[in-house]
Design a protein around this motif. Structure first.
Motif, PDB file in Angstrom:
ATOM      1  N   LYS A 141       0.797  -1.224   0.000  1.00  0.00           N
ATOM      2  CA  LYS A 141       0.000   0.000   0.000  1.00  0.00           C
ATOM      3  C   LYS A 141       0.835   1.282   0.000  1.00  0.00           C
ATOM      4  CE  LYS A 141      -4.290  -1.594   2.035  1.00  0.00           C
ATOM      5  NZ  LYS A 141      -5.465  -1.068   2.685  1.00  0.00           N
ATOM      6  N   ILE A 142       1.975   1.279   0.699  1.00  0.00           N
ATOM      7  CA  ILE A 142       2.641   2.578   0.865  1.00  0.00           C
ATOM      8  C   ILE A 142       4.078   2.665   0.353  1.00  0.00           C
ATOM      9  CG2 ILE A 142       1.120   3.277   2.738  1.00  0.00           C
ATOM     10  CD1 ILE A 142       3.226   2.693   4.742  1.00  0.00           C
ATOM     11  N   GLU A 154       7.165   8.564   3.166  1.00  0.00           N
ATOM     12  CA  GLU A 154       6.300   7.530   2.582  1.00  0.00           C
ATOM     13  C   GLU A 154       5.360   6.946   3.639  1.00  0.00           C
ATOM     14  OE1 GLU A 154       8.338   4.924  -0.905  1.00  0.00           O
ATOM     15  OE2 GLU A 154       9.426   4.905   1.000  1.00  0.00           O
ATOM     16  N   GLY A 158       1.472   7.632   3.364  1.00  0.00           N
ATOM     17  CA  GLY A 158       0.727   6.417   3.041  1.00  0.00           C
ATOM     18  C   GLY A 158      -0.309   6.069   4.081  1.00  0.00           C
TER      19      GLY A 158
END
Length: 190
Positions: A141-142, A154, A158
């Protein structure tokens, strides 16, 4: 005042009555005024842990020990309480990042996140997903540039953009249990 852990704020964040309350609790549990790792584990009844869980507890302790002298003094303790009770989400995310970044290199890799999450599961019990699934989901996801490492930017961006991920991280790394143990003085009833 407390910004070494990302819990920036004034002394007014926790009022004088609260500070007195926490000081009394802290000194009752730790008359020397300095809490060492062994006492930290004893107060929280965190002895005879798995190696992973022990590593996590040590990482939490060292993250709260802002001046790296091997002790948590009252100022460090109250900064941690301020973060847990009143910290804004970005302050908490900075603290989580620091906790996950076990080697202190400014990035979280999969091994670090896997190790911390496995340790948390060993202490808090298992969640609905394995440590491997959690780690892979976070990175999927991130980790936008797919370099296998998460920078602070990040990580914060995220997690802030994904409500479900934010909720999962907050639940997984909730430190309010630690404060409740200290506040209730469970050490004396063990």
């Amino acid at each position: 005042m407390f910004d070494a852990m990302g819990a920036a704020g004034s002394a007014d964040d926790i009022n004088a009555m609260e500070i007195h309350h926490w000081y009394t609790k802290f000194m009752k549990e730790c008359p020397s005024g300095q809490l060492c790792l062994h006492e930290f584990k004893h107060i929280l009844d965190l002895q005879r842990l798995t190696p992973e869980a022990n590593s996590y507890v040590e990482q939490v302790f060292h993250t709260f020990d802002m001046n790296k002298d091997g002790f948590i003094d009252f100022l460090e303790f109250i900064a941690a309480i301020n973060l847990v009770i009143r910290g804004k989400i970005d302050q908490k995310l900075k603290w989580y990042f620091k906790l996950y970044d076990a080697d202190g290199n400014g990035c979280i890799d999969k091994k670090e996140l896997l190790s911390i999450f496995a340790a948390i599961q060993a202490i808090n019990g298992h969640t609905g997903m394995s440590a491997e699934e959690f780690t892979n989901m976070i990175f999927q996801k991130i980790d936008l540039n797919n370099d296998g490492e998460l920078t602070l930017e990040e990580f914060i961006n995220g997690v802030e953009k994904d409500k479900d991920l934010m909720e999962l991280i907050e639940k997984s790394f909730d430190l309010s249990k630690i404060l409740k143990v200290i506040q209730n003085g469970r050490r004396n009833s063990i």
